[in-house]
Design a protein around this motif. Structure first.
Motif, PDB file in Angstrom:
ATOM      1  N   ILE A 194       3.464  45.011  34.053  1.00 55.30           N
ATOM      2  CA  ILE A 194       2.590  43.566  34.593  1.00 55.30           C
ATOM      3  C   ILE A 194       2.751  42.515  33.278  1.00 55.30           C
ATOM      4  CG2 ILE A 194       0.207  42.595  34.386  1.00 55.30           C
ATOM      5  CD1 ILE A 194       1.235  43.602  37.156  1.00 55.30           C
ATOM      6  N   VAL A 195       2.513  43.457  32.170  1.00 46.14           N
ATOM      7  CA  VAL A 195       2.897  41.996  30.690  1.00 46.14           C
ATOM      8  C   VAL A 195       4.159  41.866  30.686  1.00 46.14           C
ATOM      9  CG1 VAL A 195       2.725  41.956  28.049  1.00 46.14           C
ATOM     10  CG2 VAL A 195       0.384  43.185  29.362  1.00 46.14           C
ATOM     11  N   MET A 196       5.108  42.776  31.338  1.00 47.32           N
ATOM     12  CA  MET A 196       6.356  42.235  30.599  1.00 47.32           C
ATOM     13  C   MET A 196       7.060  41.247  31.969  1.00 47.32           C
ATOM     14  SD  MET A 196       7.859  44.046  28.035  1.00 47.32           S
ATOM     15  CE  MET A 196       9.121  43.186  28.116  1.00 47.32           C
ATOM     16  N   GLU A 197       6.512  41.654  33.757  1.00 47.68           N
ATOM     17  CA  GLU A 197       6.270  40.011  34.310  1.00 47.68           C
ATOM     18  C   GLU A 197       6.294  38.899  33.821  1.00 47.68           C
ATOM     19  OE1 GLU A 197       8.594  40.585  36.873  1.00 47.68           O
ATOM     20  OE2 GLU A 197       9.116  42.466  36.347  1.00 47.68           O
ATOM     21  N   ASN A 198       4.169  39.211  33.214  1.00 48.66           N
ATOM     22  CA  ASN A 198       4.545  37.222  32.636  1.00 48.66           C
ATOM     23  C   ASN A 198       4.963  37.164  31.463  1.00 48.66           C
ATOM     24  OD1 ASN A 198       2.142  37.424  34.935  1.00 48.66           O
ATOM     25  ND2 ASN A 198       0.914  38.861  32.961  1.00 48.66           N
ATOM     26  N   GLU A 199       5.978  38.012  30.682  1.00 47.60           N
ATOM     27  CA  GLU A 199       6.400  37.629  29.419  1.00 47.60           C
ATOM     28  C   GLU A 199       7.328  36.715  29.897  1.00 47.60           C
ATOM     29  OE1 GLU A 199       5.252  37.672  26.596  1.00 47.60           O
ATOM     30  OE2 GLU A 199       3.833  38.646  26.543  1.00 47.60           O
ATOM     31  N   GLU A 205      13.972  38.732  29.106  1.00 51.28           N
ATOM     32  CA  GLU A 205      13.045  40.286  29.016  1.00 51.28           C
ATOM     33  C   GLU A 205      14.119  40.763  27.475  1.00 51.28           C
ATOM     34  OE1 GLU A 205      13.139  44.473  31.097  1.00 51.28           O
ATOM     35  OE2 GLU A 205      14.196  43.324  32.074  1.00 51.28           O
ATOM     36  N   ALA A 206      15.301  40.151  27.720  1.00 53.61           N
ATOM     37  CA  ALA A 206      15.904  40.863  26.068  1.00 53.61           C
ATOM     38  C   ALA A 206      14.943  40.523  25.362  1.00 53.61           C
ATOM     39  CB  ALA A 206      16.747  40.649  26.546  1.00 53.61           C
ATOM     40  N   GLU A 207      15.049  39.481  25.349  1.00 49.15           N
ATOM     41  CA  GLU A 207      13.663  38.392  24.006  1.00 49.15           C
ATOM     42  C   GLU A 207      12.321  38.987  23.370  1.00 49.15           C
ATOM     43  OE1 GLU A 207      15.657  33.977  24.083  1.00 49.15           O
ATOM     44  OE2 GLU A 207      14.613  34.407  25.592  1.00 49.15           O
ATOM     45  N   THR A 208      11.816  39.030  24.591  1.00 53.94           N
ATOM     46  CA  THR A 208      10.494  39.860  24.478  1.00 53.94           C
ATOM     47  C   THR A 208      10.989  41.083  23.409  1.00 53.94           C
ATOM     48  OG1 THR A 208      10.146  38.305  26.716  1.00 53.94           O
ATOM     49  CG2 THR A 208       8.657  40.984  25.166  1.00 53.94           C
ATOM     50  N   LYS A 209      11.370  42.178  24.147  1.00 53.32           N
ATOM     51  CA  LYS A 209      12.218  43.276  23.423  1.00 53.32           C
ATOM     52  C   LYS A 209      12.219  43.371  22.634  1.00 53.32           C
ATOM     53  CE  LYS A 209      12.744  45.889  28.036  1.00 53.32           C
ATOM     54  NZ  LYS A 209      13.719  46.829  29.000  1.00 53.32           N
ATOM     55  N   LYS A 210      13.197  42.713  21.661  1.00 60.03           N
ATOM     56  CA  LYS A 210      13.418  42.391  20.875  1.00 60.03           C
ATOM     57  C   LYS A 210      12.219  42.121  19.220  1.00 60.03           C
ATOM     58  CE  LYS A 210      16.390  39.754  17.721  1.00 60.03           C
ATOM     59  NZ  LYS A 210      17.865  38.521  17.611  1.00 60.03           N
ATOM     60  N   GLY A 211      11.388  41.282  20.205  1.00 62.81           N
ATOM     61  CA  GLY A 211      10.734  40.770  19.306  1.00 62.81           C
ATOM     62  C   GLY A 211       9.231  41.772  19.126  1.00 62.81           C
ATOM     63  N   ILE A 212       9.229  42.727  20.350  1.00 63.53           N
ATOM     64  CA  ILE A 212       7.941  43.796  20.250  1.00 63.53           C
ATOM     65  C   ILE A 212       8.277  44.664  19.000  1.00 63.53           C
ATOM     66  CG2 ILE A 212       7.482  45.373  21.671  1.00 63.53           C
ATOM     67  CD1 ILE A 212       7.045  43.956  23.274  1.00 63.53           C
ATOM     68  N   LEU A 213      10.013  45.308  18.933  1.00 62.86           N
ATOM     69  CA  LEU A 213      10.289  45.913  17.759  1.00 62.86           C
ATOM     70  C   LEU A 213      10.603  45.413  16.783  1.00 62.86           C
ATOM     71  CD1 LEU A 213      13.563  47.409  20.506  1.00 62.86           C
ATOM     72  CD2 LEU A 213      11.497  48.857  19.612  1.00 62.86           C
ATOM     73  N   GLN A 214      10.595  44.274  16.836  1.00 67.80           N
ATOM     74  CA  GLN A 214      10.514  42.930  14.785  1.00 67.80           C
ATOM     75  C   GLN A 214       9.134  43.987  15.183  1.00 67.80           C
ATOM     76  OE1 GLN A 214      11.930  39.634  16.153  1.00 67.80           O
ATOM     77  NE2 GLN A 214      13.674  39.851  14.958  1.00 67.80           N
ATOM     78  N   ILE A 328       7.862  52.548  22.950  1.00 67.58           N
ATOM     79  CA  ILE A 328       7.224  51.700  21.739  1.00 67.58           C
ATOM     80  C   ILE A 328       7.408  50.738  22.329  1.00 67.58           C
ATOM     81  CG2 ILE A 328       7.523  50.349  19.472  1.00 67.58           C
ATOM     82  CD1 ILE A 328       8.990  52.751  18.387  1.00 67.58           C
ATOM     83  N   ILE A 329       7.704  49.751  22.660  1.00 66.16           N
ATOM     84  CA  ILE A 329       7.571  49.147  24.496  1.00 66.16           C
ATOM     85  C   ILE A 329       6.561  49.084  24.743  1.00 66.16           C
ATOM     86  CG2 ILE A 329       8.550  47.031  25.500  1.00 66.16           C
ATOM     87  CD1 ILE A 329      11.250  47.773  23.733  1.00 66.16           C
TER      88      ILE A 329
END
Length: 475
Positions: A194-199, A205-214, A328-329
């Motif tokens: 749900i969170v990833m859909e809202n983001e 999606e790629a930017e969100t995942k990259k940011g979370i991993l940072q 982790i994401i």
């Protein structure tokens, strides 16, 4: 109606310790003030600056590094990138030289003792964490703005209507836990999904995942650094770091070439109860000892509670074989949604709600995330969050000496252990038989916050702060 739209990167922020509301928030407020000066073409017209700290910011400001953060923010330094080893030297040079490089553009005369005022007996009505910036201009006029640091690094400018901020079109708007559960059950999606859909309403999606991993990389590095740094914490309490000797005692060696080899060495020690328990405590201690030393951490959802989620995530990675980017994401995304529900329905500021609003919320976030990553249902995820917070209700914030050290650092170990216990209980329970909902706990936490005596809200005017002489050694 959704009152506030909160992204995963609103709940999790990279910054410098020791406090999100007393360090990161004021730092951001100072940056916003200099930006406002620039927007109004006033920087070159300034002859002097004064800073007024009110309420909790005044009472525990020095212990929390509020003065350090504000002065660095006024210079244009950013807490995400500024060299942590340069924090204290830069602050000391401003005090010593009586010069402030405003926005890295204009050198001003600045007398720390007269131009940065701690107004201990004054508070502003909107929030206990208030700071007013005054810029005195060459034409005799003054430009003034007031900011409130409302917890978790969030800052509100006085007179600014936050309800008019641009809104995005969220596919799954969530105000309360019941909304989240509705979307999960109607779509079959997990909380993290749900969170990833809202983001997607904010970025790809790629930017969100990259940011979370940072953000995870900062958590990871903070744990590793904290476990491999010895000495005493700054501030005058002479608190010895404990993560380093505990790490060395558990692993039989103080140095490893990198994080991965260190984790493998920990795994070789087995997964006995005492061994695992000691490592969870070690992970949490490491983060918050770094936080207390002006180290770089991730607010989760605050700096004072920054060790809980990394400790539980590191537990998942080390002892539950959760070391994959996908997991982790998932963990961080799920945790963020629980944090946002508490922020919308209550508070994540200890100055507003005591430590239940920081350690309690972080424990609930970690419990939910661990439960989802271990295969729990959506109802079990919310149940885990509820259990974790229920057993933090009423927890006061009474830091000795105004420092984020005692009892703050140990409380992160307790919050992490409670999160794991809450997760295990939820995974072994039938949520349909639960008597208390997550929304009920959020409401109760807020009601408790409103009833709590002000001296237990990050003022150092009550509790341990007044009963433990600061000259005594730590037990």
């Amino acid at each position: 109606m959704i009152k506030e739209q909160i992204s995963v990167f609103d709940i999790f922020k990279i910054g410098i310790g020791p406090s999100s509301s007393h360090t990161l928030g004021p730092w951001r407020a100072a940056q916003q003030f200099t930006a406002s000066l620039a927007q109004n073409n006033l920087i070159d017209e300034i002859e002097g600056i004064k800073i007024l700290l009110y309420g909790s910011l005044a009472k525990t400001g020095k212990g929390h590094g509020t003065d350090v953060a504000i002065l660095l923010g006024l210079t244009g330094a950013d807490p995400v990138t500024f060299d942590v080893d340069a924090v204290t030297p830069t602050f000391e040079s401003i005090q010593r030289d009586k010069k402030l490089n405003l926005a890295d553009h204009l050198i001003l005369d600045f007398d720390y003792d007269n131009d940065l005022l701690f107004l201990f007996a004054e508070s502003l009505p909107f929030h206990p964490n208030a700071v007013t910036f005054q810029a005195f201009l060459k034409d005799g006029k003054a430009f003034s703005e007031t900011y409130y640091s409302i917890g978790g690094g969030f800052v509100v400018k006085e007179g600014e209507d936050n309800s008019k901020k641009p809104q995005v079109d969220l596919p799954f708007p969530v105000e309360k836990a019941k909304d989240l559960l509705h979307w999960c059950l109607s779509t079959g999606l997990k909380v993290s999904e749900i969170v990833m859909e809202n983001e997607l309403a904010w970025r790809t999606e790629a930017e969100t995942k990259k940011g979370i991993l940072q953000h995870f990389a900062v958590m990871r590095d903070c744990i590793y650094r904290g476990c491999h740094t010895t000495g005493f914490l700054p501030g005058g309490l002479n608190v010895a770091r404990r993560a380093f000797p505990l790490n060395k005692r558990l692993i039989g060696k103080s140095e490893y070439s990198d994080y991965n080899s260190w984790v493998e060495a920990i795994r070789k020690g087995g997964n006995g109860f005492n061994y695992t328990l000691d490592w969870v405590s070690c992970f949490a201690l490491a983060v918050n000892e770094e936080n207390a030393s002006f180290g770089r951490v991730v607010t989760a959802p605050t700096n004072g509670a920054a060790g809980v989620i990394p400790a539980v995530l590191q537990y998942f990675i080390t002892f539950c074989d959760g070391y994959s980017e996908e997991k982790i994401i998932q963990f961080i995304a799920c945790a963020s949604e629980i944090g946002s529900i508490f922020k919308k329905g209550a508070t994540i500021s200890a100055a507003m709600g005591g430590c239940q609003a920081e350690i309690g919320v972080s424990s609930a976030m970690a419990a939910a995330a661990l439960t989802e990553c271990l295969g729990g249902s959506q109802r079990q995820v919310l149940m885990a969050a509820e259990i974790a917070m229920e057993h933090h209700l009423g927890l006061t914030c009474d830091p000795i000496g105004g420092l984020v050290q005692i009892p703050c650092i140990e409380r992160n170990t307790m919050g992490a252990i409670k999160a794991i216990t809450a997760s295990q209980l939820a995974l072994q329970s039938n949520p349909d038989k639960a008597k208390v909902s997550l929304d009920a706990v959020v409401n109760t936490m807020w009601e408790t916050a409103l009833d709590m005596n002000a001296k237990y809200k990050e003022t150092s005017d009550g509790g341990l702060a007044t009963n433990i002489p600061i000259s005594l050694p730590e037990c």
